[in-house]
Design a protein around this motif. Structure first.
Motif, PDB file in Angstrom:
ATOM      1  N   LYS A   1     -88.413  14.837   4.831  1.00 12.20           N
ATOM      2  CA  LYS A   1     -89.042  15.244   6.080  1.00 12.20           C
ATOM      3  C   LYS A   1     -89.266  14.048   6.999  1.00 12.20           C
ATOM      4  O   LYS A   1     -89.024  14.125   8.203  1.00 12.20           O
ATOM      5  N   SER A   2     -89.741  12.946   6.429  1.00 10.20           N
ATOM      6  CA  SER A   2     -89.962  11.734   7.226  1.00 10.20           C
ATOM      7  C   SER A   2     -88.659  11.247   7.835  1.00 10.20           C
ATOM      8  O   SER A   2     -88.610  10.846   9.011  1.00 10.20           O
ATOM      9  N   PHE A   3     -87.601  11.268   7.030  1.00  3.58           N
ATOM     10  CA  PHE A   3     -86.295  10.828   7.513  1.00  3.58           C
ATOM     11  C   PHE A   3     -85.818  11.734   8.651  1.00  3.58           C
ATOM     12  O   PHE A   3     -85.350  11.252   9.694  1.00  3.58           O
ATOM     13  N   SER A   4     -85.959  13.035   8.467  1.00  5.00           N
ATOM     14  CA  SER A   4     -85.521  13.993   9.481  1.00  5.00           C
ATOM     15  C   SER A   4     -86.290  13.807  10.787  1.00  5.00           C
ATOM     16  O   SER A   4     -85.708  13.808  11.877  1.00  5.00           O
ATOM     17  N   ASN A   5     -87.614  13.618  10.680  1.00  7.28           N
ATOM     18  CA  ASN A   5     -88.439  13.402  11.875  1.00  7.28           C
ATOM     19  C   ASN A   5     -88.037  12.128  12.605  1.00  7.28           C
ATOM     20  O   ASN A   5     -88.004  12.087  13.846  1.00  7.28           O
ATOM     21  N   LEU A   6     -87.743  11.082  11.832  1.00 10.07           N
ATOM     22  CA  LEU A   6     -87.348   9.807  12.426  1.00 10.07           C
ATOM     23  C   LEU A   6     -86.024   9.945  13.175  1.00 10.07           C
ATOM     24  O   LEU A   6     -85.885   9.478  14.320  1.00 10.07           O
ATOM     25  N   ILE A   7     -85.054  10.589  12.564  1.00  6.45           N
ATOM     26  CA  ILE A   7     -83.739  10.765  13.207  1.00  6.45           C
ATOM     27  C   ILE A   7     -83.877  11.595  14.486  1.00  6.45           C
ATOM     28  O   ILE A   7     -83.260  11.292  15.515  1.00  6.45           O
TER      29      ILE A   7
ATOM     30  N   GLU B   1     -79.498   5.405   1.583  1.00  4.82           N
ATOM     31  CA  GLU B   1     -80.158   4.097   1.430  1.00  4.82           C
ATOM     32  C   GLU B   1     -81.629   4.186   1.809  1.00  4.82           C
ATOM     33  O   GLU B   1     -82.495   3.604   1.155  1.00  4.82           O
ATOM     34  N   ILE B   2     -81.908   4.929   2.881  1.00  8.00           N
ATOM     35  CA  ILE B   2     -83.289   5.035   3.363  1.00  8.00           C
ATOM     36  C   ILE B   2     -84.129   5.873   2.409  1.00  8.00           C
ATOM     37  O   ILE B   2     -85.276   5.526   2.099  1.00  8.00           O
ATOM     38  N   LEU B   3     -83.576   6.966   1.926  1.00  6.40           N
ATOM     39  CA  LEU B   3     -84.323   7.823   1.007  1.00  6.40           C
ATOM     40  C   LEU B   3     -84.622   7.136  -0.323  1.00  6.40           C
ATOM     41  O   LEU B   3     -85.560   7.512  -1.035  1.00  6.40           O
ATOM     42  N   SER B   4     -83.839   6.131  -0.657  1.00 10.79           N
ATOM     43  CA  SER B   4     -84.075   5.401  -1.908  1.00 10.79           C
ATOM     44  C   SER B   4     -85.259   4.439  -1.792  1.00 10.79           C
ATOM     45  O   SER B   4     -85.761   3.939  -2.792  1.00 10.79           O
ATOM     46  N   LEU B   5     -85.711   4.195  -0.551  1.00  6.53           N
ATOM     47  CA  LEU B   5     -86.844   3.294  -0.347  1.00  6.53           C
ATOM     48  C   LEU B   5     -88.138   3.989  -0.749  1.00  6.53           C
ATOM     49  O   LEU B   5     -88.274   5.203  -0.647  1.00  6.53           O
ATOM     50  N   GLU B   6     -89.103   3.209  -1.180  1.00  3.16           N
ATOM     51  CA  GLU B   6     -90.389   3.739  -1.624  1.00  3.16           C
ATOM     52  C   GLU B   6     -91.092   4.491  -0.495  1.00  3.16           C
ATOM     53  O   GLU B   6     -91.085   4.078   0.659  1.00  3.16           O
ATOM     54  N   LYS B   7     -91.715   5.644  -0.841  1.00  2.00           N
ATOM     55  CA  LYS B   7     -92.513   6.459   0.074  1.00  2.00           C
ATOM     56  C   LYS B   7     -91.718   6.994   1.262  1.00  2.00           C
ATOM     57  O   LYS B   7     -92.255   7.180   2.346  1.00  2.00           O
ATOM     58  N   THR B   8     -90.426   7.224   1.091  1.00  2.00           N
ATOM     59  CA  THR B   8     -89.614   7.799   2.158  1.00  2.00           C
ATOM     60  C   THR B   8     -89.056   9.129   1.688  1.00  2.00           C
ATOM     61  O   THR B   8     -88.311   9.186   0.709  1.00  2.00           O
ATOM     62  N   GLY B   9     -89.442  10.211   2.379  1.00  2.00           N
ATOM     63  CA  GLY B   9     -89.001  11.541   1.978  1.00  2.00           C
ATOM     64  C   GLY B   9     -88.064  12.160   2.991  1.00  2.00           C
ATOM     65  O   GLY B   9     -87.845  11.625   4.080  1.00  2.00           O
TER      66      GLY B   9
END
Length: 667
Positions: free
Chosen positions: A486-492, A476-484
């Motif tokens: 690497k960004s997801f991994s860093n956030l988690i 769901e998060i990766l489907s959002l605009e400008k979310t990749g």
């Protein structure tokens, strides 16, 4: 090979002369295209013969170096700050001190603009630039060499071939470049820099030197340390200017203090026409031979002072007043202003605090108002202009409903602020989430207000427990605009890391009214865990020194709400630490059982010093009193410094504090 080497050296010297003309003299002698052509020619030669690449080559300025962090560097000579003067009487007093220490001697002064930037020390060896270091705490700074090399006005090689050559100055951003950077950040929905100084400081501490290169920092040099062969400050500036450094053209040699005052006034008169920010002028005794006689304090040289200009005031029109709601439900009123240039930035808004503030100042929509920047950062309305326009304007009326959810607002009996008390107010929820992840609370990097809003709008998070379930929402998060990825991994990773925080950060993040960062620490010092705190009665809580009945009642009211207790249980089940991790690592006999008040600007955030004091057995108070043992004072210390002097409290600077820490420890 020698022919190639000679050709490379010829191109380097040519480019160096062009750079000096363009970036230092502001007088270009070739077109950009010709410069680019020669630079590319040099790059090609260096690609073919990499063994001929040298540290002073113009190709080494472009950036691209990635650092994991900045190494610490101990200054060979301390980088002291300056004492302040605010009016002519202060300058005459400064002159009396100099006269007293240089009896029957002829001395002069040198006056130059005080650049609003970041102090830097530059070190050369055998004519080659080898290191750039920030001021830090004056004793130890950060090595930012790769970032400094991107500054085009800085020579990478000089004609002084001493084994050790050091010169100091101020890194800054021009007003034009600052505006360009903020325009770009606005397009990318990034947080804007507050002022050029913050932008310069943030840029210099970028880990990617390619980003630094793109922001076009500049530097003025003002202090030459190799003084053995030069007798005066003015001669030293002439010397470093002649070997390629950029020196401010407004510097002037003055015969006496009256000439000093006159030139300070002149610099102020042209302040707004400059393409860089200044916040005052620096006055130095010109002759080096008097420096040791005049002397130093542990914080600053007594042979120099910084004259601070008063905050600039402009008149503009107040176009609109609007309200916002914060995480506690408190309503804050804000003004939209006709854009006006103030202290180097374009101001379009100002805070009006609460309705009482607006009524007291008799502020009306459509009025002309006097605006200044408090501390040269925060725009503030001083007063309305009582002119023909003002007399025809309607008296302003406060709102009665929440601007976010429409619920009726309330005012508590002991306050002037209005509050939205609707638990389901969307804006309150979003601001509460923003507070929970903030640096002072759970410190979840990468979770900005824009990310929170996006996740909330897409129903991915609704409360703080949802943050700790984001790992399962990857698609769901990766489907959002400008979310990749690497960004997801860093956030988690940041979310998982936050679970290890001291429980005081969690308590602060919960946003209980009156429970700030310091109070959270006091409560966890006493109760050791959040569960124990939730089981404590009101008498136990209010008995803690510096807590009291107001805080105790707020906590008592908060834990009466079933959903809050359920929240604590869920967070515990999710693996968030509920216990105090604090233990006194060492008890320093200089610090143990001593009380400190901290004021002014220090080399690191205030919390760093609070933690150092607390782990060494001391405590930090908010206000000065007779029981205060020490005032730790940084730059621009203000009223607390005056009160400490009146009460004869021991006043120490950052260097003296660090020396106390290095004293004998009790294990």
């Amino acid at each position: 090979m020698q022919n190639i080497k000679n050709k490379i050296n010829q191109i380097k010297e040519l480019l160096k002369s062009w750079e000096y003309a363009y970036y230092v003299l502001d007088d270009p002698i070739v077109e950009d295209s010709e410069y680019d052509f020669k630079l590319n020619e040099l790059k090609q030669l260096e690609l073919e013969y990499p063994e001929l690449i040298t540290a002073d080559s113009p190709t080494q300025r472009v950036g691209g170096q990635i650092s994991e962090n900045f190494e610490k560097y101990n200054h060979k000579f301390p980088m002291l700050s300056l004492d302040n003067a605010f009016n002519d009487n202060d300058l005459y007093d400064f002159d009396k001190t100099i006269k007293k220490e240089t009896i029957n001697e002829n001395y002069t002064y040198f006056v130059e603009p005080k650049i609003d930037g970041l102090s830097i020390s530059l070190i050369y060896q055998n004519g080659i630039f080898i290191k750039g270091v920030t001021r830090g705490n004056g004793i130890q700074g950060e090595d930012v060499t790769f970032n400094i090399k991107t500054i085009r006005s800085l020579p990478l090689s000089i004609n002084d071939k001493e084994d050790y050559f050091e010169v100091r100055g101020e890194v800054f951003l021009s007003k034009k470049e600052f505006q360009r950077i903020n325009d770009e950040r606005k397009k990318n929905n990034e947080e804007l820099f507050a002022n050029p100084r913050n932008a310069a400081a943030g840029t210099l501490r970028q880990l990617n030197s390619k980003i630094v290169a793109s922001r076009k920092l500049d530097v003025f040099l003002y202090y030459y340390l190799n003084r053995e062969k030069i007798k005066t400050h003015s001669d030293s500036l002439d010397y470093i200017k002649n070997i390629g450094f950029k020196v401010n053209p407004l510097g002037k040699l003055c015969k006496n203090i009256n000439e000093v005052i006159k030139h300070i006034s002149y610099i102020e008169s042209v302040r707004q026409d400059l393409d860089y920010e200044i916040d005052g002028a620096v006055v130095k005794v010109n002759e080096f031979k008097y420096y040791d006689d005049i002397g130093y304090t542990s914080k600053f040289p007594k042979w120099a002072t910084a004259y601070k200009y008063p905050a600039e005031v402009k008149i503009t029109n107040l176009k609109e007043i609007f309200a916002t709601v914060g995480r506690t439900g408190k309503i804050t009123y804000n003004a939209i202003l006709e854009p006006v240039s103030l202290a180097g930035t374009t101001v379009q808004a100002a805070t009006l605090h609460n309705a009482e503030y607006i009524f007291t100042k008799k502020i009306r929509v459509g009025a002309n108002v006097k605006v200044k920047k408090a501390g040269d950062i925060i725009p503030e309305i001083i007063e309305v202009v009582n002119d023909e326009i003002y007399s025809n304007l309607k008296t302003w009326e406060k709102i009665e409903q929440c601007p976010a959810c429409g619920s009726d607002l309330e005012i508590f009996s002991d306050e002037v602020d209005q509050y939205c008390i609707n638990f389901n107010c969307e804006r309150k929820i979003i601001k509460s989430l923003e507070h929970f992840v903030s640096r002072g609370a759970m410190n979840i990097e990468g979770m900005s207000i824009k990310i929170i809003e996006k996740l909330y709008e897409n129903k991915i998070i609704n409360n703080v427990t949802d943050i700790y379930n984001l790992k399962s929402k990857k698609n769901e998060i990766l489907s959002l605009e400008k979310t990749g990825e690497k960004s997801f991994s860093n956030l988690i990773n940041a979310i998982e890391e936050s679970k290890k925080n001291d429980a005081s950060k969690l308590l602060f993040g919960l946003g209980i009214r009156y429970v700030g960062s310091k109070t959270s620490k006091l409560l966890l010092d006493k109760f050791k865990s959040i569960q124990t705190l939730m089981s404590a009665d009101i008498t136990e809580i209010e008995s803690i020194h510096d807590v009291g009945p107001k805080v105790a009642k707020s906590i008592q009211d908060w834990k009466k709400i079933d959903s809050n207790i359920i929240l604590i249980q869920k967070l515990s089940e999710l693996g968030i630490n509920m216990n105090s991790l604090k233990q006194i690592v060492k008890e320093n006999k200089n610090i143990k059982d001593k009380s400190f008040v901290i004021t002014g600007t220090l080399s690191k955030p205030r919390n760093n010093f609070v933690e150092l004091i607390e782990i060494n057995g001391g405590k930090v108070l908010n206000s000065i009193s007779k029981i205060t043992n020490f005032l730790l004072a940084g730059d621009d210390a203000g009223s607390k410094l005056d009160k400490a002097k009146d009460l004869q409290v021991n006043i120490i600077n950052e260097l003296e504090f660090l020396q106390m820490l290095e004293g004998n420890n009790e294990n």
